[in-house]
Design a protein around this motif. Structure first.
Motif, PDB file in Angstrom:
ATOM      1  N   GLY A 168      -0.165  27.729 -11.413  1.00 39.27           N
ATOM      2  CA  GLY A 168       0.607  28.544 -12.352  1.00 39.27           C
ATOM      3  C   GLY A 168       1.768  27.779 -12.951  1.00 39.27           C
ATOM      4  O   GLY A 168       2.026  27.849 -14.155  1.00 39.27           O
ATOM      5  N   TYR A 169       2.467  27.013 -12.110  1.00 42.07           N
ATOM      6  CA  TYR A 169       3.609  26.222 -12.571  1.00 42.07           C
ATOM      7  C   TYR A 169       3.176  25.178 -13.600  1.00 42.07           C
ATOM      8  O   TYR A 169       3.779  25.039 -14.669  1.00 42.07           O
ATOM      9  N   VAL A 170       2.109  24.443 -13.282  1.00 46.25           N
ATOM     10  CA  VAL A 170       1.618  23.400 -14.190  1.00 46.25           C
ATOM     11  C   VAL A 170       1.131  24.012 -15.504  1.00 46.25           C
ATOM     12  O   VAL A 170       1.404  23.489 -16.592  1.00 46.25           O
ATOM     13  N   SER A 171       0.417  25.157 -15.417  1.00 45.14           N
ATOM     14  CA  SER A 171      -0.125  25.793 -16.616  1.00 45.14           C
ATOM     15  C   SER A 171       0.980  26.274 -17.551  1.00 45.14           C
ATOM     16  O   SER A 171       0.905  26.092 -18.771  1.00 45.14           O
ATOM     17  N   ILE A 172       2.019  26.880 -16.961  1.00 44.19           N
ATOM     18  CA  ILE A 172       3.111  27.409 -17.782  1.00 44.19           C
ATOM     19  C   ILE A 172       3.993  26.283 -18.306  1.00 44.19           C
ATOM     20  O   ILE A 172       4.434  26.297 -19.450  1.00 44.19           O
ATOM     21  N   LYS A 173       4.233  25.276 -17.460  1.00 45.23           N
ATOM     22  CA  LYS A 173       5.127  24.186 -17.845  1.00 45.23           C
ATOM     23  C   LYS A 173       4.607  23.408 -19.046  1.00 45.23           C
ATOM     24  O   LYS A 173       5.377  22.966 -19.899  1.00 45.23           O
ATOM     25  N   GLN A 174       3.291  23.260 -19.164  1.00 41.99           N
ATOM     26  CA  GLN A 174       2.746  22.508 -20.288  1.00 41.99           C
ATOM     27  C   GLN A 174       2.805  23.297 -21.595  1.00 41.99           C
ATOM     28  O   GLN A 174       2.519  22.762 -22.666  1.00 41.99           O
ATOM     29  N   ASN A 175       3.180  24.592 -21.499  1.00 37.75           N
ATOM     30  CA  ASN A 175       3.353  25.408 -22.702  1.00 37.75           C
ATOM     31  C   ASN A 175       4.820  25.646 -23.028  1.00 37.75           C
ATOM     32  O   ASN A 175       5.148  26.525 -23.820  1.00 37.75           O
ATOM     33  N   LEU A 176       5.717  24.872 -22.403  1.00 39.07           N
ATOM     34  CA  LEU A 176       7.152  25.095 -22.568  1.00 39.07           C
ATOM     35  C   LEU A 176       7.703  24.493 -23.861  1.00 39.07           C
ATOM     36  O   LEU A 176       8.901  24.586 -24.101  1.00 39.07           O
ATOM     37  N   GLU A 177       6.858  23.864 -24.689  1.00 37.79           N
ATOM     38  CA  GLU A 177       7.377  23.267 -25.905  1.00 37.79           C
ATOM     39  C   GLU A 177       8.054  24.303 -26.793  1.00 37.79           C
ATOM     40  O   GLU A 177       9.056  24.024 -27.445  1.00 37.79           O
ATOM     41  N   SER A 178       7.473  25.514 -26.782  1.00 35.11           N
ATOM     42  CA  SER A 178       8.023  26.569 -27.636  1.00 35.11           C
ATOM     43  C   SER A 178       9.045  27.426 -26.908  1.00 35.11           C
ATOM     44  O   SER A 178       9.541  28.405 -27.449  1.00 35.11           O
ATOM     45  N   MET A 179       9.361  27.063 -25.662  1.00 35.97           N
ATOM     46  CA  MET A 179      10.317  27.830 -24.872  1.00 35.97           C
ATOM     47  C   MET A 179      11.657  27.105 -24.812  1.00 35.97           C
ATOM     48  O   MET A 179      11.714  25.885 -24.801  1.00 35.97           O
ATOM     49  N   ASP A 180      12.731  27.879 -24.779  1.00 34.03           N
ATOM     50  CA  ASP A 180      14.062  27.289 -24.671  1.00 34.03           C
ATOM     51  C   ASP A 180      14.350  26.966 -23.214  1.00 34.03           C
ATOM     52  O   ASP A 180      14.240  27.829 -22.342  1.00 34.03           O
ATOM     53  N   GLY A 181      14.771  25.711 -22.966  1.00 32.03           N
ATOM     54  CA  GLY A 181      15.105  25.326 -21.602  1.00 32.03           C
ATOM     55  C   GLY A 181      13.873  24.998 -20.788  1.00 32.03           C
ATOM     56  O   GLY A 181      12.756  24.900 -21.285  1.00 32.03           O
ATOM     57  N   GLY A 182      14.073  24.817 -19.505  1.00 32.51           N
ATOM     58  CA  GLY A 182      12.993  24.478 -18.598  1.00 32.51           C
ATOM     59  C   GLY A 182      12.302  25.703 -18.041  1.00 32.51           C
ATOM     60  O   GLY A 182      12.521  26.830 -18.472  1.00 32.51           O
ATOM     61  N   PHE A 183      11.488  25.455 -17.014  1.00 34.56           N
ATOM     62  CA  PHE A 183      10.664  26.519 -16.411  1.00 34.56           C
ATOM     63  C   PHE A 183      11.536  27.633 -15.840  1.00 34.56           C
ATOM     64  O   PHE A 183      11.366  28.802 -16.158  1.00 34.56           O
ATOM     65  N   PHE A 184      12.508  27.261 -14.979  1.00 38.04           N
ATOM     66  CA  PHE A 184      13.318  28.273 -14.302  1.00 38.04           C
ATOM     67  C   PHE A 184      14.304  28.944 -15.253  1.00 38.04           C
ATOM     68  O   PHE A 184      14.585  30.127 -15.123  1.00 38.04           O
ATOM     69  N   SER A 185      14.829  28.183 -16.222  1.00 32.38           N
ATOM     70  CA  SER A 185      15.764  28.784 -17.173  1.00 32.38           C
ATOM     71  C   SER A 185      15.049  29.768 -18.093  1.00 32.38           C
ATOM     72  O   SER A 185      15.618  30.786 -18.492  1.00 32.38           O
ATOM     73  N   PHE A 186      13.778  29.475 -18.421  1.00 28.59           N
ATOM     74  CA  PHE A 186      13.021  30.392 -19.272  1.00 28.59           C
ATOM     75  C   PHE A 186      12.832  31.741 -18.595  1.00 28.59           C
ATOM     76  O   PHE A 186      12.918  32.793 -19.226  1.00 28.59           O
ATOM     77  N   PHE A 187      12.574  31.732 -17.283  1.00 31.87           N
ATOM     78  CA  PHE A 187      12.382  32.980 -16.550  1.00 31.87           C
ATOM     79  C   PHE A 187      13.691  33.546 -15.998  1.00 31.87           C
ATOM     80  O   PHE A 187      13.682  34.563 -15.312  1.00 31.87           O
ATOM     81  N   GLY A 188      14.816  32.886 -16.286  1.00 29.13           N
ATOM     82  CA  GLY A 188      16.118  33.436 -15.924  1.00 29.13           C
ATOM     83  C   GLY A 188      16.532  33.227 -14.491  1.00 29.13           C
ATOM     84  O   GLY A 188      17.356  33.972 -13.972  1.00 29.13           O
TER      85      GLY A 188
END
Length: 417
Positions: free
Chosen positions: A251-271
Motif C-alpha cells: 500500500g505504501y509503495v503504491s500510494i507513494k508512486q502517485n504522490l506527484e500530484s500530492m502536496d508533501g510526502g506520504f505522511f503529510s498528505f494523510f495528515g
C-alpha cells in the motif's frame, strides 16, 4: 518453554502455508494495488474517451457565453455546443448516443437564469452537478448586474465570514492536532476491528480444527493448556503481523508512486506528519492489548466446540461486542467528551477503541489511560487463567455446543484432570 515455541511456530508456519491464507493475502494485495493506483486506472480508461458533448438551447439569447466561460473553469471536459435544433431532434441525438444530453437555458419570472438538463440517464451525477454549480455562479453575477452592484460590492457580498476557534485550556489540542488525531484514531479503529474479526476467528477455528481431528487429546497431555493457548494466540499474532506488513508495504509503495500530484510526502498528505510520539505509542499499546483480550476469549470459546460449523455461532457474541465498540467509537469521533464515551472507555471490551479515542483527541490526565491499560491487563490475566481452565476441559469435550453449559462442564472437567 520448548513446547511453547514448538506450538507457536507450528501454528505460524501451518497457517502461513495454507491455501486460504495465501489466497486471501494475494487477493487483498491486488485490491490494495488497484486502490493505490486508482487515479491512473481511471485516467487510462478515460484517455480514449471524447469530451462530454452537450447541446445548449439558449432561449434568453444572452446566457450561453457567460455560462460556457464559467463551466470551462469548473469542468473543462464538458463541451458545449449552441444549437437552434428542436428538442425532438436533440432527444433523438441523445438516444442515439450522438450527444451526452442537452441543456435549455432561459430566464424565470424574476428575470434570473434557470436551466433544464435532459439526458438518457441521470445515473451520472457529476455532469449535472457541474452544470448546476456553473449556473449558480452565472446567476450571482447576473443578479448583481440587475441590482447594479459593482464587482467590489459583489466580492464583499461573497466574502467568507471570519470565524476562529480558541481553546481556553492551555493544554488543549489545536484544530490541526485534533484533525490529525481523528485521522489516526479512525485508522486504528478499523485496524482493531478487522484484526479481531479476521484473526480471533482464525484462532477459534484453529482450535476447533484440531479438536475435530482428535489431535488435541495428544497435545493436551504433553503441553500445559495455558502454554498451548498462548502459543496459538501468539502464533496467529505473528501471522497477522506478517500479513499486515505485506499489505502496508504494498500500500505504501503504491500510494507513494502517485504522490506527484500530492502536496508533501506520504505522511503529510494523510495528515500524520505532526502526530505526537505518545499518541503513536498509545495506538500500539491499545492495539496489542485489544488483540490479546479478544484472542484469549476466542481461544477458549473455540475450545468449547467439537465441530467447525459451531465456531461462528459461539463467537458471534464476541464479534457483536467488537461491532458495538466500533460503532460507539465512530459516533464518538464527533464528540469525544460525551459521557457515554467516558463511561464505556473503562469497560475492558471497549477500552482499546474508546480509551484510545479519548487519548488521541483529548488532553487527559495520565492516570486515565494508565487506568484503562491496567484494566485491560487485569482483564487479560483473569481471562487467561479462566480461559486456560475452560480450555483444558473444553478441548476434551465433544458433541453439540451449548455456550454457558459448555463452560460450566469444561470447568468441571479441568478440575478432574
Amino acid at each position: 518453554m520448548h513446547n511453547f515455541w514448538t506450538v507457536l511456530f507450528h501454528t505460524y508456519f501451518t497457517k502461513l502455508r495454507s491455501k486460504q491464507f495465501i489466497i486471501s493475502t494475494v487477493i487483498t494485495l491486488l485490491i490494495i494495488l488497484v486502490l493505490g493506483n486508482i487515479s491512473k486506472i481511471i485516467d487510462f480508461f478515460n484517455s480514449g474517451e471524447n469530451q462530454e458533448r452537450l447541446a445548449v438551447i439558449d432561449q434568453s439569447n444572452s446566457l450561453f457565453e457567460p455560462f460556457k466561460k464559467q463551466l470551462k473553469e469548473v469542468n473543462p471536459d464538458i463541451q458545449l455546443q449552441k444549437t437552434n435544433a428542436s428538442e425532438e431532434e436533440l432527444k433523438k441525438n441523445v438516444l442515439n448516443d450522438e450527444i451526452k444530453g442537452y441543456l435549455v437555458l432561459s430566464l424565470n419570472d424574476e428575470n434570473r437564469p434557470m436551466a433544464v438538463y435532459k439526458a438518457a440517464s441521470l445515473a451520472d451525477s457529476t455532469v449535472p452537478n457541474d452544470l448546476q454549480y456553473a449556473l449558480q455562479q452565472v446567476s450571482m453575477v447576473w443578479t448583481a448586474g440587475q441590482l447594479k452592484l459593482t464587482q467590489e460590492e459583489l466580492m464583499k457580498l461573497n466574502a467568507p465570514v471570519s470565524f476562529e476557534m480558541e481553546a481556553l485550556n492551555a493544554n488543549a489540542k489545536t484544530v490541526e492536532e485534533l484533525n490529525q488525531a481523528r485521522g489516526l484514531v479512525y485508522v486504528l479503529l478499523f485496524v482493531i476491528y478487522f484484526a479481531v474479526i479476521m484473526y480471533a476467528n482464525m484462532i477459534a477455528m484453529e482450535v476447533a480444527v484440531e479438536k475435530s481431528s482428535r489431535v488435541m487429546e495428544i497435545l493436551i497431555s504433553s503441553v500445559p493448556p495455558i502454554t498451548q493457548m498462548f502459543a496459538k494466540i501468539l502464533g496467529v499474532a505473528l501471522l497477522s503481523l506478517t500479513q499486515l506488513a505485506l499489505w502496508l508495504i504494498v500500500g505504501y509503495v503504491s500510494i507513494k508512486q502517485n504522490l506527484e500530484s500530492m502536496d508533501g510526502g506520504f505522511f503529510s498528505f494523510f495528515g500524520f506528519q505532526n502526530t505526537s510520539l505518545s499518541t503513536i505509542l498509545y495506538a500500539v499499546i491499545f492495539f496489542i492489548l485489544g488483540y490479546l483480550l479478544y484472542a484469549t476469549m476466542a481461544a477458549f470459546l473455540g475450545s468449547l466446540v467439537s465441530r467447525i460449523e459451531d465456531v461462528q455461532q459461539l463467537i458471534t457474541p464476541m464479534i457483536l461486542t467488537v461491532v458495538a465498540g466500533f460503532m460507539l467509537a465512530i459516533f464518538g469521533l464527533s464528540n469525544p467528551e460525551a459521557s457515554y464515551v467516558t463511561i464505556t472507555s473503562y469497560i475492558p471490551p471497549f477500552t482499546p477503541m474508546l480509551m484510545f479515542l479519548r487519548v488521541g483527541m483529548l488532553d487527559l490526565p495520565i492516570w486515565e489511560p494508565l487506568l484503562g491499560i491496567g484494566l485491560l491487563i487485569a482483564s487479560i490475566a483473569i481471562l487467561a487463567v479462566f480461559g486456560a481452565r475452560v480450555y483444558k476441559g473444553g478441548v476434551l469435550m465433544y458433541g453439540k455446543s451449548n455456550a454457558l453449559k459448555d463452560i460450566k462442564k469444561a470447568l468441571q472437567l479441568s478440575k478432574n484432570k
